[in-house]
Design a protein around this motif. Sequence first.
Motif, PDB file in Angstrom:
ATOM      1  N   ARG A   1       0.828  -1.203   0.000  1.00  0.00           N
ATOM      2  CA  ARG A   1       0.000   0.000   0.000  1.00  0.00           C
ATOM      3  C   ARG A   1       0.865   1.257   0.000  1.00  0.00           C
ATOM      4  N   ILE A   2       0.207   2.412  -0.109  1.00  0.00           N
ATOM      5  CA  ILE A   2       0.890   3.691  -0.249  1.00  0.00           C
ATOM      6  C   ILE A   2       0.416   4.631   0.852  1.00  0.00           C
ATOM      7  N   GLU A   3       1.333   5.365   1.444  1.00  0.00           N
ATOM      8  CA  GLU A   3       0.990   6.333   2.473  1.00  0.00           C
ATOM      9  C   GLU A   3       1.536   7.713   2.107  1.00  0.00           C
ATOM     10  N   HIS A   4       0.737   8.726   2.380  1.00  0.00           N
ATOM     11  CA  HIS A   4       1.162  10.108   2.168  1.00  0.00           C
ATOM     12  C   HIS A   4       2.272  10.486   3.135  1.00  0.00           C
ATOM     13  N   LEU A   5       3.309  11.147   2.630  1.00  0.00           N
ATOM     14  CA  LEU A   5       4.375  11.660   3.486  1.00  0.00           C
ATOM     15  C   LEU A   5       4.477  13.179   3.399  1.00  0.00           C
ATOM     16  N   TRP A   6       4.523  13.706   2.179  1.00  0.00           N
ATOM     17  CA  TRP A   6       4.509  15.155   2.019  1.00  0.00           C
ATOM     18  C   TRP A   6       3.934  15.537   0.657  1.00  0.00           C
ATOM     19  N   ALA A   7       3.472  16.774   0.553  1.00  0.00           N
ATOM     20  CA  ALA A   7       2.855  17.253  -0.687  1.00  0.00           C
ATOM     21  C   ALA A   7       3.090  18.745  -0.831  1.00  0.00           C
ATOM     22  N   ASN A   8       2.868  19.216  -2.065  1.00  0.00           N
ATOM     23  CA  ASN A   8       3.051  20.636  -2.346  1.00  0.00           C
ATOM     24  C   ASN A   8       2.032  21.114  -3.367  1.00  0.00           C
ATOM     25  N   ASP A   9       1.503  22.306  -3.125  1.00  0.00           N
ATOM     26  CA  ASP A   9       0.703  23.017  -4.124  1.00  0.00           C
ATOM     27  C   ASP A   9       0.799  24.501  -3.803  1.00  0.00           C
ATOM     28  N   TYR A  10       0.530  25.341  -4.799  1.00  0.00           N
ATOM     29  CA  TYR A  10       0.662  26.785  -4.594  1.00  0.00           C
ATOM     30  C   TYR A  10      -0.657  27.438  -4.205  1.00  0.00           C
ATOM     31  N   ASP A  11      -1.798  26.733  -4.420  1.00  0.00           N
ATOM     32  CA  ASP A  11      -3.111  27.317  -4.185  1.00  0.00           C
ATOM     33  C   ASP A  11      -3.526  27.093  -2.732  1.00  0.00           C
ATOM     34  N   PRO A  12      -3.770  28.160  -1.956  1.00  0.00           N
ATOM     35  CA  PRO A  12      -4.090  28.010  -0.533  1.00  0.00           C
ATOM     36  C   PRO A  12      -5.330  27.168  -0.262  1.00  0.00           C
ATOM     37  N   ASP A  13      -6.394  27.340  -1.045  1.00  0.00           N
ATOM     38  CA  ASP A  13      -7.612  26.556  -0.814  1.00  0.00           C
ATOM     39  C   ASP A  13      -7.375  25.077  -1.094  1.00  0.00           C
ATOM     40  N   SER A  14      -6.641  24.779  -2.166  1.00  0.00           N
ATOM     41  CA  SER A  14      -6.328  23.374  -2.470  1.00  0.00           C
ATOM     42  C   SER A  14      -5.525  22.748  -1.346  1.00  0.00           C
ATOM     43  N   CYS A  15      -4.574  23.515  -0.797  1.00  0.00           N
ATOM     44  CA  CYS A  15      -3.764  22.993   0.313  1.00  0.00           C
ATOM     45  C   CYS A  15      -4.633  22.716   1.537  1.00  0.00           C
ATOM     46  N   LYS A  16      -5.572  23.619   1.827  1.00  0.00           N
ATOM     47  CA  LYS A  16      -6.455  23.410   2.976  1.00  0.00           C
ATOM     48  C   LYS A  16      -7.350  22.186   2.758  1.00  0.00           C
ATOM     49  N   THR A  17      -7.828  22.011   1.537  1.00  0.00           N
ATOM     50  CA  THR A  17      -8.641  20.832   1.226  1.00  0.00           C
ATOM     51  C   THR A  17      -7.816  19.563   1.398  1.00  0.00           C
ATOM     52  N   PHE A  18      -6.597  19.585   0.901  1.00  0.00           N
ATOM     53  CA  PHE A  18      -5.703  18.430   1.027  1.00  0.00           C
ATOM     54  C   PHE A  18      -5.445  18.120   2.498  1.00  0.00           C
ATOM     55  N   GLU A  19      -5.153  19.157   3.265  1.00  0.00           N
ATOM     56  CA  GLU A  19      -4.897  18.980   4.698  1.00  0.00           C
ATOM     57  C   GLU A  19      -6.085  18.329   5.393  1.00  0.00           C
ATOM     58  N   ALA A  20      -7.289  18.799   5.062  1.00  0.00           N
ATOM     59  CA  ALA A  20      -8.491  18.331   5.753  1.00  0.00           C
ATOM     60  C   ALA A  20      -8.855  16.895   5.410  1.00  0.00           C
ATOM     61  N   ASN A  21      -8.448  16.423   4.237  1.00  0.00           N
ATOM     62  CA  ASN A  21      -8.918  15.119   3.774  1.00  0.00           C
ATOM     63  C   ASN A  21      -7.845  14.039   3.670  1.00  0.00           C
ATOM     64  N   ILE A  22      -6.585  14.429   3.631  1.00  0.00           N
ATOM     65  CA  ILE A  22      -5.517  13.461   3.335  1.00  0.00           C
ATOM     66  C   ILE A  22      -4.518  13.297   4.483  1.00  0.00           C
ATOM     67  N   CYS A  23      -4.292  14.351   5.241  1.00  0.00           N
ATOM     68  CA  CYS A  23      -3.072  14.422   6.056  1.00  0.00           C
ATOM     69  C   CYS A  23      -3.093  13.704   7.395  1.00  0.00           C
ATOM     70  N   ASN A  24      -4.242  13.204   7.842  1.00  0.00           N
ATOM     71  CA  ASN A  24      -4.289  12.467   9.120  1.00  0.00           C
ATOM     72  C   ASN A  24      -3.652  13.261  10.264  1.00  0.00           C
ATOM     73  N   ASP A  25      -4.141  14.483  10.446  1.00  0.00           N
ATOM     74  CA  ASP A  25      -3.694  15.344  11.562  1.00  0.00           C
ATOM     75  C   ASP A  25      -2.240  15.785  11.447  1.00  0.00           C
ATOM     76  N   HIS A  26      -1.714  15.786  10.231  1.00  0.00           N
ATOM     77  CA  HIS A  26      -0.350  16.290  10.026  1.00  0.00           C
ATOM     78  C   HIS A  26      -0.364  17.365   8.934  1.00  0.00           C
ATOM     79  N   PRO A  27      -1.029  18.505   9.205  1.00  0.00           N
ATOM     80  CA  PRO A  27      -1.130  19.558   8.181  1.00  0.00           C
ATOM     81  C   PRO A  27       0.223  20.110   7.762  1.00  0.00           C
ATOM     82  N   GLU A  28       1.221  19.962   8.622  1.00  0.00           N
ATOM     83  CA  GLU A  28       2.556  20.480   8.280  1.00  0.00           C
ATOM     84  C   GLU A  28       3.195  19.718   7.133  1.00  0.00           C
TER      85      GLU A  28
END
Length: 379
Positions: free
Chosen positions: A34-61
Motif C-alpha cells: 500500500r501507499i501512504e502520504h508523506l509530504w505534498a506541495n501546491d501553490y493554491d491556498p484553498d487546495s492545500c487546505k482541502t488536502f490537509e483536511a482530507n488526506i493528512c491524518n492530523d499532520h497539516p505540516e
Amino acid sequence: MIFKKGELFSGPGGMSRGANNAAVVHPESGEEFRIEHLWANDYDPDSCKTFEANICNDHPESVHCSPVEELPIGDRDKLPDIDCLAFGFPCNDYSQVGEQQGLDGKYGPLYSYGVKAIEEYKPKFFVAENVGGLQNANEGQAFIQILKELRECGYVLTPHLYKFEEYGIPQSRHRILIVGIREDLHNQGVHFRVPSPINKEQQRTSKEALEDPPIFDYAPNHELPKHTERVKKMLSYIPPGFNAWYAGIPEDLQLKVKGAKLSSIYKRLDPNRPAYTVTGSGGGGTHMYHWQENRALTNRERARLQTFPDDFVFIGSKESVRKQIGMAVPVDGAKIVFEAVLKSFAGITYDWIEPERKVQLEYLEDKQNKKAKELASLV
C-alpha cells in the motif's frame, strides 16, 4: 510493503486519495502492499487546505503551500526520503482548450521540478499526469523532451493515454499518465503494464453516478446554483445531450453569439452515457447542466463525476471549489493505476494492454521519421 509518497502539484488530493485507496495483498505470503502520504506541495491556498483536511491524518505540516520553485527539494528535514512520487504537473500550456504554448509557456517548464525531485530522491516509482494535448504541444517536441529527461533519470517508462470512461469513471476524461519504474527494480522483474479497461457495458453513466446512491441535501459543497428565469426557460427547451445551439430553442431565447456549436455551453448531460469532461473554469454556460432539472450541477455533483466520496470536503468559495474539482485527477482513476503498480511490485498478474502511442508516433512520422524513432526508444 508500505511506499511513502511525496507529491508535487497535489491540488485538492484526487491523486493522493486514489493512491491511499489502492492496496493489494499477495495471495500466498499475505503481505500487503500500500501507499501512504508523506509530504505534498501546491501553490493554491484553498487546495492545500482541502488536502490537509482530507488526506493528512492530523499532520497539516506535511503540506507545503508555496510555488514549486520555492519548495526545498532535497532538504530531508522538511521533505524526507520517499519511495514514490506523484506529480500532475500544470496542464495550462498543454491543454487543447488553451493556446498550447507547451514548453514556451509560463507553466510548461514546471514538469522539471518533478524531474528534480526524481533525481534527488530516486523513488522506486513515479506517476506523472497531464492532459492528452501534451502529445502535440510544440509539434510533439514537448512530449519527447519530458520523456527523455525522465528516462535519463534511470527509469523505464510506460506512457499511456487513459480514457477514464473506459475504466468505469462516469466521465469522458482523457489524460496521459507516465509510470516510471526505477531501472534496477525493473531489471529485477518489476514490470508495470497498462491495466485493461472494463467492458463497455460496464461503463458508468452520469445518472448512475449522481443517483446511485442519492446525494443527501445536507452533503457538503452541494449548494444549488442560482439562474435567471431566462436561463431556466432556455434550458427547458434543451434535450439531454444537447447544448445552447439546439434548433428547438425559441429565437428570443437563443444566444446571440456565433460559432461554438459543438461546445459544452449550456450542454445537458446525457443520463445514459458518461458525462462530458468536468472543467475547472469558464464563464456563463460552462458549469455542466442536469439532464432533467433546469440548472447547473452542484459542486458535489461534479465531485461525484470525479469519483470523490461525499465525505470529501472541499474548502473555499464556490468558484474555488469548482476549480479544485475540475483540475483534479479522478480518485478511482488514480486508484486503478496505483493498484496496477502495486501488483507489479507484488508480482501479481493482472489483465493488461499495450500502451497507446499510435497517435504520437503517427504524428511524428508525418513530421520527421527520426523523431518517431527517438520517441519509441524512450519507452
